[in-house]
Design a protein around this motif. Structure first.
Motif, PDB file in Angstrom:
ATOM      1  N   MET A   1       0.819  -1.191   0.000  1.00 26.08           N
ATOM      2  CA  MET A   1       0.000   0.000   0.000  1.00 26.08           C
ATOM      3  C   MET A   1       0.867   1.260   0.000  1.00 26.08           C
ATOM      4  N   GLN A   2       1.988   1.216   0.703  1.00 25.60           N
ATOM      5  CA  GLN A   2       2.862   2.376   0.754  1.00 25.60           C
ATOM      6  C   GLN A   2       3.414   2.690  -0.640  1.00 25.60           C
ATOM      7  N   GLN A   8       0.969   7.415  -6.286  1.00 22.12           N
ATOM      8  CA  GLN A   8      -0.074   8.430  -6.391  1.00 22.12           C
ATOM      9  C   GLN A   8       0.499   9.814  -6.128  1.00 22.12           C
ATOM     10  N   ILE A   9       1.374   9.925  -5.146  1.00 22.76           N
ATOM     11  CA  ILE A   9       1.990  11.214  -4.835  1.00 22.76           C
ATOM     12  C   ILE A   9       2.779  11.702  -6.046  1.00 22.76           C
ATOM     13  N   GLN A  10       3.569  10.820  -6.658  1.00 25.49           N
ATOM     14  CA  GLN A  10       4.349  11.214  -7.826  1.00 25.49           C
ATOM     15  C   GLN A  10       3.452  11.621  -8.976  1.00 25.49           C
ATOM     16  N   LEU A  37      -2.816  21.453  -0.423  1.00 25.28           N
ATOM     17  CA  LEU A  37      -4.280  21.485  -0.427  1.00 25.28           C
ATOM     18  C   LEU A  37      -4.840  20.776  -1.652  1.00 25.28           C
ATOM     19  N   SER A  38      -4.210  20.980  -2.774  1.00 24.60           N
ATOM     20  CA  SER A  38      -4.654  20.339  -4.004  1.00 24.60           C
ATOM     21  C   SER A  38      -4.486  18.820  -3.934  1.00 24.60           C
ATOM     22  N   LYS A  39      -3.364  18.374  -3.393  1.00 24.41           N
ATOM     23  CA  LYS A  39      -3.122  16.939  -3.223  1.00 24.41           C
ATOM     24  C   LYS A  39      -4.192  16.318  -2.334  1.00 24.41           C
ATOM     25  N   LYS A  40      -4.475  16.988  -1.244  1.00 25.85           N
ATOM     26  CA  LYS A  40      -5.450  16.459  -0.288  1.00 25.85           C
ATOM     27  C   LYS A  40      -6.851  16.430  -0.887  1.00 25.85           C
ATOM     28  N   LEU A  46      -3.213  11.992   0.815  1.00 24.96           N
ATOM     29  CA  LEU A  46      -2.025  12.697   0.344  1.00 24.96           C
ATOM     30  C   LEU A  46      -1.854  14.037   1.057  1.00 24.96           C
ATOM     31  N   GLY A  47      -1.999  14.038   2.349  1.00 29.80           N
ATOM     32  CA  GLY A  47      -1.875  15.258   3.133  1.00 29.80           C
ATOM     33  C   GLY A  47      -0.456  15.500   3.602  1.00 29.80           C
ATOM     34  N   ILE A  48      -0.338  16.396   4.551  1.00 31.07           N
ATOM     35  CA  ILE A  48       0.965  16.796   5.081  1.00 31.07           C
ATOM     36  C   ILE A  48       1.730  15.611   5.660  1.00 31.07           C
TER      37      ILE A  48
END
Length: 94
Positions: A1-2, A8-10, A37-40, A46-48
């Protein structure tokens, strides 16, 4: 999952770099805030907390304090963040 989250972050980061050009912001704080904010918004995971973990920054509060002007961004942290956001060339130096 990580590994899935990192992908997804990339993926989101590459899309966001097109949407959020660092040159359109007067401060690194505002740029970082808008990107996070956009990521979240796209994915609540995909937060801080996940961003700081991927960047190798020990505490999510560090990023929060930078965004809120309570802490300065060090060169070391700036390089880690630039890596995560795939900033290169003049955008990385900005």
């Amino acid at each position: 999952m990580q590994a899935h989250m990192q992908n997804q972050i990339q993926s989101h980061t590459q899309e966001q770099n097109n949407d959020f050009d660092v040159f359109n912001f007067d401060s690194c704080r505002e740029y970082l805030k808008q990107v996070l904010l956009s990521k979240k918004k796209l994915n609540p995971y995909l937060g801080i907390r996940n961003f700081t973990k991927k960047a190798g920054i020990k505490s999510p509060s560090t990023i929060s304090m930078i965004i809120n002007g309570k802490r300065n961004l060090t060169i070391n942290m700036a390089e880690k963040i630039a890596d995560i956001l795939h900033l290169t060339g003049k955008r990385r130096l900005y």
